[in-house]
Write an enzyme that holds these catalytic residues in place. Structure first.
Site, mmCIF file in Angstrom:
data_model
loop_
_atom_site.group_PDB
_atom_site.id
_atom_site.type_symbol
_atom_site.label_atom_id
_atom_site.label_comp_id
_atom_site.label_asym_id
_atom_site.label_seq_id
_atom_site.Cartn_x
_atom_site.Cartn_y
_atom_site.Cartn_z
ATOM 1 N N HIS A 10 0.832 -1.201 0.000
ATOM 2 C CA HIS A 10 0.000 0.000 0.000
ATOM 3 C C HIS A 10 0.868 1.253 0.000
ATOM 4 C CE1 HIS A 10 0.912 0.844 4.218
ATOM 5 N NE2 HIS A 10 0.723 -0.457 4.448
ATOM 6 N N GLU A 85 -3.122 -7.627 7.309
ATOM 7 C CA GLU A 85 -1.782 -7.479 7.810
ATOM 8 C C GLU A 85 -1.613 -8.188 9.147
ATOM 9 O OE1 GLU A 85 -3.526 -5.465 6.119
ATOM 10 O OE2 GLU A 85 -2.293 -4.281 4.798
#
Length: 104
Positions: A10, A85
């Site tokens: 990201h 994550e």
């Protein structure tokens, strides 16, 4: 048939800049992160994309959406909770260089 998998991290968030552990905390991309992903999208738009699979966190989903939009790609985005994550527990939100330096 050959399958190629690309991993894209990201874009930058305010916590990346502040060197805070994010893990599963849902922080959005900041302006720099959005610009990073727009630049990346222009570089990779010609790649052969079939699908984007992303974590449910907003920074990851927005990264996929920006690449799709800026690259004019007509592919689905699949949000998969298994891609979330790592959970860093009590370390999440802490500053890497100040509060966690003793662990590095």
């Amino acid at each position: 048939m050959k399958t190629t998998i690309y991993f894209i991290r990201h874009g930058k968030t305010d916590w990346n800049t502040a060197r805070r552990v994010q893990g599963t905390i849902d922080n959005p991309l900041n302006a720099i992160g959005k610009k990073e992903i727009i630049t990346l999208a222009q570089k990779i738009k010609a790649y052969p994309w079939d699908v984007f699979i992303t974590s449910p966190l907003v920074r990851a989903v927005d990264t996929a959406k920006i690449i799709k939009q800026e690259g004019h790609l007509n592919v689905p985005i699949i949000i998969n909770n298994d891609f979330i994550e790592r959970n860093f527990g009590e370390a999440e939100g802490k500053n890497i260089t100040k509060e966690l330096n003793h662990l590095i």
